[in-house]
Design a protein around this motif. Structure first.
Motif, mmCIF file in Angstrom:
data_model
loop_
_atom_site.group_PDB
_atom_site.id
_atom_site.type_symbol
_atom_site.label_atom_id
_atom_site.label_comp_id
_atom_site.label_asym_id
_atom_site.label_seq_id
_atom_site.Cartn_x
_atom_site.Cartn_y
_atom_site.Cartn_z
ATOM 1 N N ASN A 120 -3.733 2.483 11.656
ATOM 2 C CA ASN A 120 -4.109 2.422 13.078
ATOM 3 C C ASN A 120 -3.016 3.014 13.957
ATOM 4 N N HIS A 147 -4.044 2.003 19.803
ATOM 5 C CA HIS A 147 -5.363 1.516 19.413
ATOM 6 C C HIS A 147 -5.284 0.051 18.991
ATOM 7 N N SER A 148 -4.264 -0.265 18.193
ATOM 8 C CA SER A 148 -4.117 -1.645 17.709
ATOM 9 C C SER A 148 -3.902 -2.618 18.857
ATOM 10 N N SER A 159 -11.046 0.360 9.462
ATOM 11 C CA SER A 159 -10.328 -0.380 10.505
ATOM 12 C C SER A 159 -9.749 0.558 11.547
ATOM 13 N N ALA A 160 -9.162 1.679 11.093
ATOM 14 C CA ALA A 160 -8.589 2.648 12.028
ATOM 15 C C ALA A 160 -9.670 3.248 12.919
ATOM 16 N N ALA A 214 -10.788 0.530 15.434
ATOM 17 C CA ALA A 214 -9.769 0.369 16.474
ATOM 18 C C ALA A 214 -9.808 1.536 17.457
#
Length: 275
Positions: free
Chosen positions: A121, A125-126, A215-216, A219
């Motif tokens: 990520n 974004h995280s 997940s990336a 995000a």
């Protein structure tokens, strides 16, 4: 005859940490500042930062004699080496971990930390992803509740109230972006809500690399939807779903290319390059 109470060697350090008091002599003051850097105060109790343990409590002579007496009596009634006595003292209740737990209390554990703070990520974004997962974004519904603004409608679709549940991903624009991202990644999850998608990534039986890529992408999607909302609010700039998804693809591909783990097998690399 007047008896003068003996001053503890740790007392100057404690006074310096509490009040900033230093000796008049400059050399002694410099020495005290250097020495005090290895100490800390927890609830007015002096601790030394150890190299192999988190904190070592400063014990005065009377308290040290009491500890040694209890070590050599009863269950600990033998005369072994110094390290053995130290371990026995800790087993009898003199544990450095108690002081460590005072500084680092137990927090509620969450299941989404690996997905939100994944290695692939992007940091920005995280950060937005983390705020969104905790339902702490300043949406228009919250701003109206605080009486900062008068209207709470969604900027993308005015018929609905702008809440986090609506933005991620009940809103027509956000839903269209999610569908395009799923098609791009060949992602088979049917859910359309942020919490459900996180649980799907956590529980599904796929490789770790694919989980990181999902997940990336998720995000990046949350970040770009929030960014598009702010662009529309502050600059009256309208971003289409194609523009948002194009930016997500660029960010994810560039990030994975830079920080891709070395242990990824050939099949997964080919899957990613084919995206």
């Amino acid at each position: 005859m007047v008896s003068v109470p003996k001053v503890s060697s740790a007392e100057p350090i404690k006074k310096y940490l509490e009040e900033g008091t230093l000796p008049v002599d400059k050399r002694e003051a410099r020495r005290l500042v250097y020495k005090a850097a290895r100490y800390t105060l927890v609830d007015e109790v002096l601790y030394k930062r150890g190299s192999s343990m988190p904190l070592l409590r400063n014990v005065e002579k009377e308290e040290a004699l009491k500890v040694l007496h209890e070590i050599h009596e009863g269950e600990c009634g033998n005369h072994k080496s110094g390290p053995s006595k130290t371990r026995k003292a800790m087993r009898q209740g003199y544990q450095i971990s108690h002081g460590y737990m005072m500084l680092c209390p137990v927090q509620n554990r969450v299941k989404w930390s690996q997905e939100v703070w994944g290695r692939i990520n992007l940091p920005r974004h995280s950060l937005v992803f983390w705020i969104a997962v905790q339902n702490r974004l300043r949406t228009r519904e919250k701003l109206q509740k605080y009486k900062i603004i008068d209207e709470s409608h969604c900027l993308f679709y005015r018929r609905h109230t702008e809440t986090e549940e609506h933005l991620f991903f009940d809103c027509s624009l956000a839903w269209l972006c999610l569908q395009q991202v799923k098609n791009w990644l060949r992602w088979g999850a049917e859910s359309r809500h942020l919490g459900s998608l996180l649980r799907w990534i956590e529980r599904t039986k796929i490789s770790k690399f694919k989980k990181q890529c999902y997940s990336a992408a998720l995000a990046a999607l949350v970040y770009q939807v929030w960014h598009a909302r702010n662009e529309l609010l502050w600059h009256s700039k309208v971003m289409t779903a194609d523009m948002i998804v194009r930016k997500i693809k660029e960010d994810v591909k560039h990030r994975v290319s830079c920080v891709r783990p070395k242990c990824v097998n050939t099949i997964e690399i080919e899957w990613f390059l084919a995206l």
